[in-house]
Design an enzyme around this catalytic site. Structure first.
Site, PDB file in Angstrom:
ATOM      1  N   CYS A 180      60.289 -26.777 -24.965  1.00 47.13           N
ATOM      2  CA  CYS A 180      59.248 -27.808 -25.360  1.00 47.13           C
ATOM      3  C   CYS A 180      59.216 -28.547 -26.053  1.00 47.13           C
ATOM      4  O   CYS A 180      59.186 -28.820 -26.975  1.00 47.13           O
ATOM      5  CB  CYS A 180      57.922 -26.877 -24.934  1.00 47.13           C
ATOM      6  SG  CYS A 180      58.297 -25.643 -24.297  1.00 47.13           S
ATOM      7  N   ARG A 200      65.767 -32.070 -25.184  1.00 44.50           N
ATOM      8  CA  ARG A 200      65.334 -30.520 -25.085  1.00 44.50           C
ATOM      9  C   ARG A 200      65.420 -29.717 -24.376  1.00 44.50           C
ATOM     10  O   ARG A 200      65.139 -27.862 -24.509  1.00 44.50           O
ATOM     11  CB  ARG A 200      64.362 -29.993 -26.286  1.00 44.50           C
ATOM     12  CG  ARG A 200      64.483 -30.898 -27.407  1.00 44.50           C
ATOM     13  CD  ARG A 200      62.958 -31.321 -27.830  1.00 44.50           C
ATOM     14  NE  ARG A 200      61.593 -30.147 -28.382  1.00 44.50           N
ATOM     15  CZ  ARG A 200      61.507 -30.113 -29.622  1.00 44.50           C
ATOM     16  NH1 ARG A 200      61.871 -30.574 -30.591  1.00 44.50           N
ATOM     17  NH2 ARG A 200      60.472 -28.591 -29.887  1.00 44.50           N
ATOM     18  N   TRP A 227      58.768 -26.067 -20.723  1.00 49.06           N
ATOM     19  CA  TRP A 227      60.113 -25.212 -20.836  1.00 49.06           C
ATOM     20  C   TRP A 227      59.405 -23.236 -20.532  1.00 49.06           C
ATOM     21  O   TRP A 227      59.970 -23.268 -21.695  1.00 49.06           O
ATOM     22  CB  TRP A 227      61.589 -25.012 -22.149  1.00 49.06           C
ATOM     23  CG  TRP A 227      62.587 -24.878 -21.783  1.00 49.06           C
ATOM     24  CD1 TRP A 227      63.745 -25.347 -21.046  1.00 49.06           C
ATOM     25  CD2 TRP A 227      62.912 -23.297 -21.780  1.00 49.06           C
ATOM     26  NE1 TRP A 227      64.543 -24.404 -21.244  1.00 49.06           N
ATOM     27  CE2 TRP A 227      64.584 -23.382 -21.004  1.00 49.06           C
ATOM     28  CE3 TRP A 227      62.768 -22.064 -21.986  1.00 49.06           C
ATOM     29  CZ2 TRP A 227      64.933 -22.375 -20.697  1.00 49.06           C
ATOM     30  CZ3 TRP A 227      63.131 -21.312 -21.907  1.00 49.06           C
ATOM     31  CH2 TRP A 227      64.778 -21.226 -21.447  1.00 49.06           C
ATOM     32  N   ASN A 232      54.009 -25.643 -27.648  1.00 49.20           N
ATOM     33  CA  ASN A 232      55.516 -24.482 -28.209  1.00 49.20           C
ATOM     34  C   ASN A 232      55.616 -23.393 -28.641  1.00 49.20           C
ATOM     35  O   ASN A 232      54.561 -23.238 -29.180  1.00 49.20           O
ATOM     36  CB  ASN A 232      56.346 -26.060 -28.870  1.00 49.20           C
ATOM     37  CG  ASN A 232      56.466 -27.010 -28.502  1.00 49.20           C
ATOM     38  OD1 ASN A 232      55.975 -27.545 -27.647  1.00 49.20           O
ATOM     39  ND2 ASN A 232      57.054 -28.323 -28.979  1.00 49.20           N
ATOM     40  N   GLY A 233      56.438 -22.649 -28.565  1.00 46.91           N
ATOM     41  CA  GLY A 233      56.385 -21.239 -28.881  1.00 46.91           C
ATOM     42  C   GLY A 233      56.017 -20.164 -28.263  1.00 46.91           C
ATOM     43  O   GLY A 233      55.858 -20.061 -26.664  1.00 46.91           O
ATOM     44  N   GLU A 259      78.572 -11.212 -42.916  1.00 49.22           N
ATOM     45  CA  GLU A 259      78.225 -12.612 -42.863  1.00 49.22           C
ATOM     46  C   GLU A 259      77.600 -13.020 -43.814  1.00 49.22           C
ATOM     47  O   GLU A 259      77.226 -13.818 -44.071  1.00 49.22           O
ATOM     48  CB  GLU A 259      76.611 -12.868 -41.602  1.00 49.22           C
ATOM     49  CG  GLU A 259      76.117 -13.699 -41.497  1.00 49.22           C
ATOM     50  CD  GLU A 259      76.719 -14.905 -41.076  1.00 49.22           C
ATOM     51  OE1 GLU A 259      78.447 -14.839 -40.820  1.00 49.22           O
ATOM     52  OE2 GLU A 259      76.217 -16.271 -40.838  1.00 49.22           O
ATOM     53  N   LYS A 299      78.665 -16.447 -45.295  1.00 55.12           N
ATOM     54  CA  LYS A 299      78.209 -17.977 -45.379  1.00 55.12           C
ATOM     55  C   LYS A 299      78.057 -18.349 -47.198  1.00 55.12           C
ATOM     56  O   LYS A 299      78.524 -19.498 -46.822  1.00 55.12           O
ATOM     57  CB  LYS A 299      76.135 -17.354 -45.401  1.00 55.12           C
ATOM     58  CG  LYS A 299      75.779 -18.186 -44.150  1.00 55.12           C
ATOM     59  CD  LYS A 299      75.466 -18.342 -42.978  1.00 55.12           C
ATOM     60  CE  LYS A 299      77.495 -18.931 -42.304  1.00 55.12           C
ATOM     61  NZ  LYS A 299      77.364 -18.680 -41.109  1.00 55.12           N
ATOM     62  N   GLU A 313      81.770 -19.663 -47.938  1.00 58.88           N
ATOM     63  CA  GLU A 313      81.746 -20.694 -46.963  1.00 58.88           C
ATOM     64  C   GLU A 313      81.706 -22.146 -48.058  1.00 58.88           C
ATOM     65  O   GLU A 313      81.854 -23.182 -48.393  1.00 58.88           O
ATOM     66  CB  GLU A 313      80.541 -20.755 -45.851  1.00 58.88           C
ATOM     67  CG  GLU A 313      82.058 -21.273 -44.554  1.00 58.88           C
ATOM     68  CD  GLU A 313      81.350 -20.828 -43.111  1.00 58.88           C
ATOM     69  OE1 GLU A 313      79.573 -20.785 -43.728  1.00 58.88           O
ATOM     70  OE2 GLU A 313      81.683 -21.571 -42.718  1.00 58.88           O
ATOM     71  N   HIS A 316      85.465   3.961 -50.737  1.00 59.57           N
ATOM     72  CA  HIS A 316      86.843   3.817 -51.050  1.00 59.57           C
ATOM     73  C   HIS A 316      87.963   3.259 -51.617  1.00 59.57           C
ATOM     74  O   HIS A 316      88.788   2.433 -50.875  1.00 59.57           O
ATOM     75  CB  HIS A 316      87.079   4.282 -49.734  1.00 59.57           C
ATOM     76  CG  HIS A 316      86.458   5.989 -49.010  1.00 59.57           C
ATOM     77  ND1 HIS A 316      87.034   6.866 -48.492  1.00 59.57           N
ATOM     78  CD2 HIS A 316      85.258   5.700 -47.776  1.00 59.57           C
ATOM     79  CE1 HIS A 316      86.170   8.116 -48.403  1.00 59.57           C
ATOM     80  NE2 HIS A 316      85.131   7.057 -47.974  1.00 59.57           N
ATOM     81  N   LYS A 320      83.351 -28.461 -38.414  1.00 55.38           N
ATOM     82  CA  LYS A 320      82.011 -27.534 -38.077  1.00 55.38           C
ATOM     83  C   LYS A 320      83.078 -26.995 -36.133  1.00 55.38           C
ATOM     84  O   LYS A 320      82.670 -26.058 -35.916  1.00 55.38           O
ATOM     85  CB  LYS A 320      81.397 -28.773 -36.877  1.00 55.38           C
ATOM     86  CG  LYS A 320      80.276 -28.074 -36.244  1.00 55.38           C
ATOM     87  CD  LYS A 320      79.254 -26.844 -37.045  1.00 55.38           C
ATOM     88  CE  LYS A 320      78.473 -26.393 -36.492  1.00 55.38           C
ATOM     89  NZ  LYS A 320      78.183 -25.372 -37.365  1.00 55.38           N
TER      90      LYS A 320
HETATM   91  O1  M6R Z   1      82.543 -23.005 -32.424  1.00 61.28           O
HETATM   92  P1  M6R Z   1      82.066 -21.653 -32.863  1.00 61.28           P
HETATM   93  O2  M6R Z   1      80.609 -20.238 -33.095  1.00 61.28           O
HETATM   94  O3  M6R Z   1      83.782 -20.928 -31.954  1.00 61.28           O
HETATM   95  O4  M6R Z   1      82.983 -21.065 -34.431  1.00 61.28           O
HETATM   96  C1  M6R Z   1      83.563 -19.837 -34.712  1.00 61.28           C
HETATM   97  C2  M6R Z   1      83.499 -20.725 -36.018  1.00 61.28           C
HETATM   98  O5  M6R Z   1      84.590 -21.498 -36.406  1.00 61.28           O
HETATM   99  C3  M6R Z   1      82.434 -20.384 -37.181  1.00 61.28           C
HETATM  100  O6  M6R Z   1      81.369 -19.530 -36.506  1.00 61.28           O
HETATM  101  C4  M6R Z   1      82.245 -20.274 -38.262  1.00 61.28           C
HETATM  102  O7  M6R Z   1      82.796 -19.147 -38.470  1.00 61.28           O
HETATM  103  C5  M6R Z   1      81.392 -21.204 -39.228  1.00 61.28           C
HETATM  104  N1  M6R Z   1      81.604 -21.876 -39.955  1.00 61.28           N
HETATM  105  C6  M6R Z   1      80.294 -19.793 -39.707  1.00 61.28           C
HETATM  106  O8  M6R Z   1      79.328 -20.428 -40.398  1.00 61.28           O
END
Ligand code: M6R
Length: 608
Positions: free
Chosen positions: A2, A27, A74, A98-99, A480, A484, A487, A503, A603
């Site tokens: 929204c 949006r 929406w 919104n929400g 994850e 993160k 990365e 282990h 990305k």
């Molecule tokens: O666009 P995608 O979701 O297919 O991308 C997959 C991975 O390349 C993506 O999730 C990558 O691991 C990110 N940089 C993680 O933060």
């Protein structure tokens, strides 16, 4: 998602409001409306469908008035009809929203018991009536809003217009963004800076829990305790760019903070909120009852969303899940049965390995369901069914909001499979659905812990290795968390199932290495706590992310404790994603790294 616009202007504002709502069209929405004051009286025009329908209504029956609010809706609660379109009005107040108001059912029942008649199916209408009641009791508009806000649970933004108040708009924010724009003798409200770009680039973003009273010459901000608050004005680049960082230093930070809103939107897309059940926005391409397994393929963070889904699908639908990273799956030559179901997950929808895996599965006669954020992408075009995530554009290379929206969509798919296979009763489904509805509010709650997380991150930034542990569905979250962190901070981090500690990785534990343990109060708590004790016994530095019960049961010295809200644990990954993202973000910031564009990463990975 929204969109909200409010204008305290010098001339007629209805046209300006519609123009500015057009900037929020990206949006997505399915109805729209405007309310203004004409001679002090509230008047509204609303229309189903696109803004051109609203503009046509306004051409037939123009609205005068130099103060007004507008909205693109929406649909979440109730169909996208004119009646359900915002603004909603009651007893001298009109509101746009919104929400999601999470507790709208109980508020609605309470209002009905007091004799209030409802005219729409929306959750928003309860807000109009609650404020209207307060006005009837003789409260001023500001007092009425202040008295009403604590009644609401969920993640939302609101804008109010009051009968007879030609120089007052009130806005409120809890978990969904809202900005004030400053003009010359004019004042604006908008759900993002983009909506306000034609009028001003001088903006104040409300902080979570804030509300604001606007006149043409002033903006008074109040915090959640109704104390006057100082909020900074910033210059925005929204007029130059389609997406801007708002008042955040990095896109990643903005995207972390957007999660209550976009996850709420994604959840709403997959649920019939009023009926309290899952309602997929597409037909499954297979008969779930005939399936003997589901295959999930993805890369990186999207793969980890798939790993969470494995736990959900196996538990809710009693259906085995085979999952692999796409770069392995595509070359494994795995035999697949025709008419089975392969789920691919991708934010970009362009990841080369995921696309190739999907094509392989199709070649084997599988039906493909793609959980994608970019619905114009190649994967979205080539799959049998698109399951959209409604995260909006994700700019930061480190995936945050796309991940949690993937989790939201996958949770709904798992429940739908469970129901279709007769593995879930209506009662259990209703419970799971209400747990999902609570998620955006819990995420907003978790975001409030940011200052404490940032301090811990400061210390983490001095480490060279970090170990993340989790059990059950917290195991993919441990992976994850580690992904993160490495990365964007380049600190070496590993995620492990907590039960695997003995282990091998236990050999790494010493007084230097932080061990971050994810421990919601779930069926694995007792076992995770044993692992925490094993780390403590070896002098390990424990950072526990869990609720008060987890901390109490651990009963060892915790170097740090990130307290999470109490919650049903089924969908804990959506909420626990927040602190692990914030830990990675603040660690990278403390180390002066390029958070949004970390070295060597892209990305969208469109090559092998
Ligand atoms: O666009 P995608 O979701 O297919 O991308 C997959 C991975 O390349 C993506 O999730 C990558 O691991 C990110 N940089 C993680 O933060």
């Amino acid at each position: 998602m929204c969109g909200i616009v409010g204008i305290l202007g010098q001339g007629p504002v209805a046209g300006q409001i519609v123009d500015s709502l057009k900037r929020l069209e990206y949006r997505g929405y399915d109805s729209a409306g405007v309310a203004t004051l004409e001679g002090g009286l509230l008047t509204r025009r609303r229309a189903q469908g696109k803004l051109k329908n609203l503009a046509a209504r306004l051409a037939e029956e123009p609205l005068a008035g130099s103060i007004g609010i507008g909205h693109t809706r929406w649909a979440t609660h109730g169909k996208p009809t004119e009646v359900n379109a915002h603004p909603h009005a009651s007893d001298g107040v009109a509101v746009v929203h919104n929400g999601i108001i999470e507790n709208f059912r109980e508020l609605r029942a309470e209002l009905i018991a007091r004799g209030v008649a409802f005219t729409t199916e929306t959750d928003t209408e309860v807000v109009a009536h609650l404020v209207g009641e307060q006005l009837q009791y003789g409260k001023t508009p500001k007092e009425a809003v202040a008295a009403m806000l604590p009644r609401l649970r969920g993640a939302f933004a609101l804008a109010f217009l009051f009968e007879g108040e030609e120089d007052l708009l009130i806005g409120a924010r809890q978990g969904a963004p809202l900005a004030v724009g400053y003009g010359e003798g004019e004042m604006y409200l908008g759900s993002d800076a983009l909506a306000l770009a034609p009028f001003t680039n001088l903006i104040t973003y409300l902080e979570d829990g804030d509300w604001v009273a606007l006149t043409r010459e002033s903006a008074e901000f109040y915090d959640a305790q109704n104390r006057l608050a100082n909020r900074a004005r910033v210059r925005t680049e929204a007029s130059a760019f389609l997406v801007d960082r708002g008042n955040h230093r990095h896109f990643m930070s903005k995207e972390i903070h957007e999660q209550p809103e976009v996850v709420g939107r994604t959840i709403a897309h997959y649920l019939d909120m009023s009926a309290g059940r899952v309602s997929l926005p597409f037909e499954l391409p297979v008969d779930p009852a005939a399936l003997d397994r589901v295959t999930i393929v993805a890369c990186g963070t999207a793969y980890l969303a798939g790993l969470c889904a494995k736990y959900w699908i196996e538990r809710f639908a009693r259906l085995p899940v085979e999952i692999d990273v796409a770069s392995e799956f595509r070359y494994r030559e795995t035999p697949m049965r025709p008419n089975g179901l392969t789920i691919v997950i991708s934010q970009s929808g362009e990841t080369a390995d995921t696309l190739a895996s999907m094509r392989y599965a199709k070649g084997e006669g599988q039906k493909t369901l793609a959980v994608v954020n970019v619905t114009t992408s190649t994967i979205a075009r080539e799959c049998d069914v698109v399951a959209p995530t409604l995260a909006g554009p994700e700019i930061g290379v480190a995936s945050t909001k796309a991940f949690t929206c993937q989790l939201a969509a996958l949770a709904a798919v798992a429940i739908a499979l469970g129901r279709a296979r007769g593995a879930l009763t209506a009662e259990v489904e209703a419970r799971l659905v209400s747990e999902l509805i609570a998620i955006p509010g819990l995420m907003a709650e978790a975001i409030k812990g940011e200052a404490a997380v940032a301090q811990i991150a400061h210390q983490l930034s001095r480490s060279s290795d970090v170990l993340y542990l989790g059990r059950g569905v917290s195991y993919p979250m441990a992976l994850e968390g580690a992904l993160k962190l490495k990365e964007i901070s380049y600190i070496h981090a590993e995620g492990y199932p907590a039960g695997e500690l003995k282990h091998g990785p236990i050999a790494l534990i010493d007084e230097k290495m932080p061990v971050i343990v994810l421990s919601p109060s779930d069926q694995w708590l007792e076992k995770t706590v044993s692992n925490v004790q094993e780390v403590a016994a070896r002098g390990g530095r424990i950072i526990l992310i869990g609720d008060a019960r987890a901390a109490a049961e651990a009963d060892v010295h915790l170097e740090k404790f990130i307290q999470m809200p109490d919650m049903a644990a089924d969908f804990a990954p959506l909420v626990y994603a927040v602190p692990i993202q914030m830990l990675a973000y603040h660690t990278a910031v403390a180390m002066g790294k390029d958070v949004d564009q970390p070295r060597n990463l892209a990305k969208s990975v469109t090559v092998e």
